[in-house]
Design a protein around this motif. Structure first.
Motif, PDB file in Angstrom:
ATOM      1  N   ILE A   1      -8.334  10.836   1.023  1.00  0.00           N
ATOM      2  CA  ILE A   1      -7.459   9.650   1.903  1.00  0.00           C
ATOM      3  C   ILE A   1      -7.256   8.684   0.371  1.00  0.00           C
ATOM      4  O   ILE A   1      -6.590   8.220  -0.015  1.00  0.00           O
ATOM      5  CB  ILE A   1      -8.566   9.126   2.349  1.00  0.00           C
ATOM      6  N   LEU A   2      -8.787   8.235  -0.047  1.00  0.00           N
ATOM      7  CA  LEU A   2      -8.670   7.565  -1.280  1.00  0.00           C
ATOM      8  C   LEU A   2      -7.508   8.269  -2.051  1.00  0.00           C
ATOM      9  O   LEU A   2      -6.734   8.048  -3.162  1.00  0.00           O
ATOM     10  CB  LEU A   2      -9.753   7.234  -2.176  1.00  0.00           C
ATOM     11  N   VAL A   3      -7.686   9.478  -3.069  1.00  0.00           N
ATOM     12  CA  VAL A   3      -6.449   9.921  -4.259  1.00  0.00           C
ATOM     13  C   VAL A   3      -5.571  10.187  -3.633  1.00  0.00           C
ATOM     14  O   VAL A   3      -4.354   9.443  -4.114  1.00  0.00           O
ATOM     15  CB  VAL A   3      -7.438  11.017  -4.268  1.00  0.00           C
ATOM     16  N   LEU A   4      -4.975  10.135  -2.566  1.00  0.00           N
ATOM     17  CA  LEU A   4      -3.685  10.316  -1.943  1.00  0.00           C
ATOM     18  C   LEU A   4      -3.328   8.324  -1.970  1.00  0.00           C
ATOM     19  O   LEU A   4      -2.044   8.317  -2.186  1.00  0.00           O
ATOM     20  CB  LEU A   4      -3.200  10.981  -0.288  1.00  0.00           C
ATOM     21  N   LEU A   5      -3.943   7.889  -0.751  1.00  0.00           N
ATOM     22  CA  LEU A   5      -3.676   6.439  -1.220  1.00  0.00           C
ATOM     23  C   LEU A   5      -3.447   5.637  -2.061  1.00  0.00           C
ATOM     24  O   LEU A   5      -2.372   4.655  -1.791  1.00  0.00           O
ATOM     25  CB  LEU A   5      -3.930   5.693   0.157  1.00  0.00           C
ATOM     26  N   SER A   6      -4.241   5.999  -3.189  1.00  0.00           N
ATOM     27  CA  SER A   6      -3.756   5.254  -4.097  1.00  0.00           C
ATOM     28  C   SER A   6      -3.053   6.105  -5.442  1.00  0.00           C
ATOM     29  O   SER A   6      -1.661   5.052  -6.183  1.00  0.00           O
ATOM     30  CB  SER A   6      -5.624   5.426  -5.363  1.00  0.00           C
ATOM     31  N   HIS A   7      -2.626   6.652  -5.510  1.00  0.00           N
ATOM     32  CA  HIS A   7      -1.321   7.580  -5.599  1.00  0.00           C
ATOM     33  C   HIS A   7      -0.078   7.128  -5.101  1.00  0.00           C
ATOM     34  O   HIS A   7       0.850   6.770  -5.964  1.00  0.00           O
ATOM     35  CB  HIS A   7      -1.803   9.229  -5.994  1.00  0.00           C
TER      36      HIS A   7
ATOM     37  N   THR B   1       0.720   4.417  -3.775  1.00  0.00           N
ATOM     38  CA  THR B   1       0.381   2.802  -3.881  1.00  0.00           C
ATOM     39  C   THR B   1       0.498   1.784  -5.163  1.00  0.00           C
ATOM     40  O   THR B   1       0.586   1.013  -4.980  1.00  0.00           O
ATOM     41  CB  THR B   1      -0.182   2.294  -2.378  1.00  0.00           C
ATOM     42  N   LYS B   2      -0.507   2.586  -6.040  1.00  0.00           N
ATOM     43  CA  LYS B   2      -0.479   2.643  -7.939  1.00  0.00           C
ATOM     44  C   LYS B   2      -1.687   1.455  -7.250  1.00  0.00           C
ATOM     45  O   LYS B   2      -1.733   0.796  -7.740  1.00  0.00           O
ATOM     46  CB  LYS B   2       0.483   1.761  -8.123  1.00  0.00           C
ATOM     47  N   MET B   3      -2.605   1.522  -6.351  1.00  0.00           N
ATOM     48  CA  MET B   3      -3.530   1.032  -5.464  1.00  0.00           C
ATOM     49  C   MET B   3      -5.412   1.329  -6.223  1.00  0.00           C
ATOM     50  O   MET B   3      -5.147   2.577  -6.241  1.00  0.00           O
ATOM     51  CB  MET B   3      -2.887   0.117  -4.419  1.00  0.00           C
ATOM     52  N   GLY B   4      -5.734   0.172  -6.346  1.00  0.00           N
ATOM     53  CA  GLY B   4      -6.997   1.132  -6.781  1.00  0.00           C
ATOM     54  C   GLY B   4      -7.873   1.075  -5.361  1.00  0.00           C
ATOM     55  O   GLY B   4      -7.435   1.376  -4.687  1.00  0.00           O
TER      56      GLY B   4
ATOM     57  N   SER C   1     -10.228   1.392  -0.071  1.00  0.00           N
ATOM     58  CA  SER C   1     -11.725   1.755   0.463  1.00  0.00           C
ATOM     59  C   SER C   1     -12.633   0.739   1.646  1.00  0.00           C
ATOM     60  O   SER C   1     -12.610   0.472   2.636  1.00  0.00           O
ATOM     61  CB  SER C   1     -13.034   2.040  -0.446  1.00  0.00           C
ATOM     62  N   GLU C   2     -11.912  -1.169   0.346  1.00  0.00           N
ATOM     63  CA  GLU C   2     -12.676  -2.234   0.944  1.00  0.00           C
ATOM     64  C   GLU C   2     -11.614  -2.720   2.581  1.00  0.00           C
ATOM     65  O   GLU C   2     -11.533  -2.451   3.319  1.00  0.00           O
ATOM     66  CB  GLU C   2     -12.166  -3.059   0.270  1.00  0.00           C
ATOM     67  N   THR C   3     -10.355  -1.853   1.881  1.00  0.00           N
ATOM     68  CA  THR C   3      -8.943  -1.512   3.273  1.00  0.00           C
ATOM     69  C   THR C   3     -10.044  -0.794   4.072  1.00  0.00           C
ATOM     70  O   THR C   3      -9.545  -1.197   5.432  1.00  0.00           O
ATOM     71  CB  THR C   3      -7.717  -1.753   3.230  1.00  0.00           C
ATOM     72  N   LEU C   4      -9.906   0.734   4.441  1.00  0.00           N
ATOM     73  CA  LEU C   4     -10.523   1.273   5.264  1.00  0.00           C
ATOM     74  C   LEU C   4     -11.322   1.072   6.122  1.00  0.00           C
ATOM     75  O   LEU C   4     -11.551   1.150   7.118  1.00  0.00           O
ATOM     76  CB  LEU C   4     -10.227   3.014   4.229  1.00  0.00           C
ATOM     77  N   ASP C   5     -12.863   0.334   5.351  1.00  0.00           N
ATOM     78  CA  ASP C   5     -13.637  -0.221   5.620  1.00  0.00           C
ATOM     79  C   ASP C   5     -13.376  -1.566   6.890  1.00  0.00           C
ATOM     80  O   ASP C   5     -14.573  -1.112   7.475  1.00  0.00           O
ATOM     81  CB  ASP C   5     -15.063  -0.283   4.125  1.00  0.00           C
TER      82      ASP C   5
END
Length: 77
Positions: free
Chosen positions: A45-51, A53-56, A61-65
């Motif tokens: 999920i982190l890899v997909l969203l990062s790719h 959105t171009k966000m770290g 991860s902090e947002t998902l938490d």
């Protein structure tokens, strides 16, 4: 922690009833819980969203938490 500025509605029709805001917060919290129960791993999920959105990944991860905690933090029981 950064401060959040709240913009007051400029027009009466821009106002959103409290009940609508509360329901939206509940929906976001439920969405956060459902993501954590997804069949995709958290890393995927982190890899997909990062790719996308171009966000770290740390920020994502902090947002998902934070998502599942929104209802508890912002709405009274």
């Amino acid at each position: 922690m950064s401060k959040i500025k709240i913009r007051q509605p400029e027009k009466k029709e821009d106002e959103v009833p409290f009940e609508v805001l509360a329901e939206s917060i509940r929906d976001l919290a439920k969405f956060g819980q459902s993501i954590s129960k997804s069949k995709l791993s958290r890393k995927a999920i982190l890899v997909l969203l990062s790719h996308q959105t171009k966000m770290g990944q740390k920020e994502i991860s902090e947002t998902l938490d934070a998502l599942p905690k929104l209802e508890k933090v912002y709405l009274k029981p």
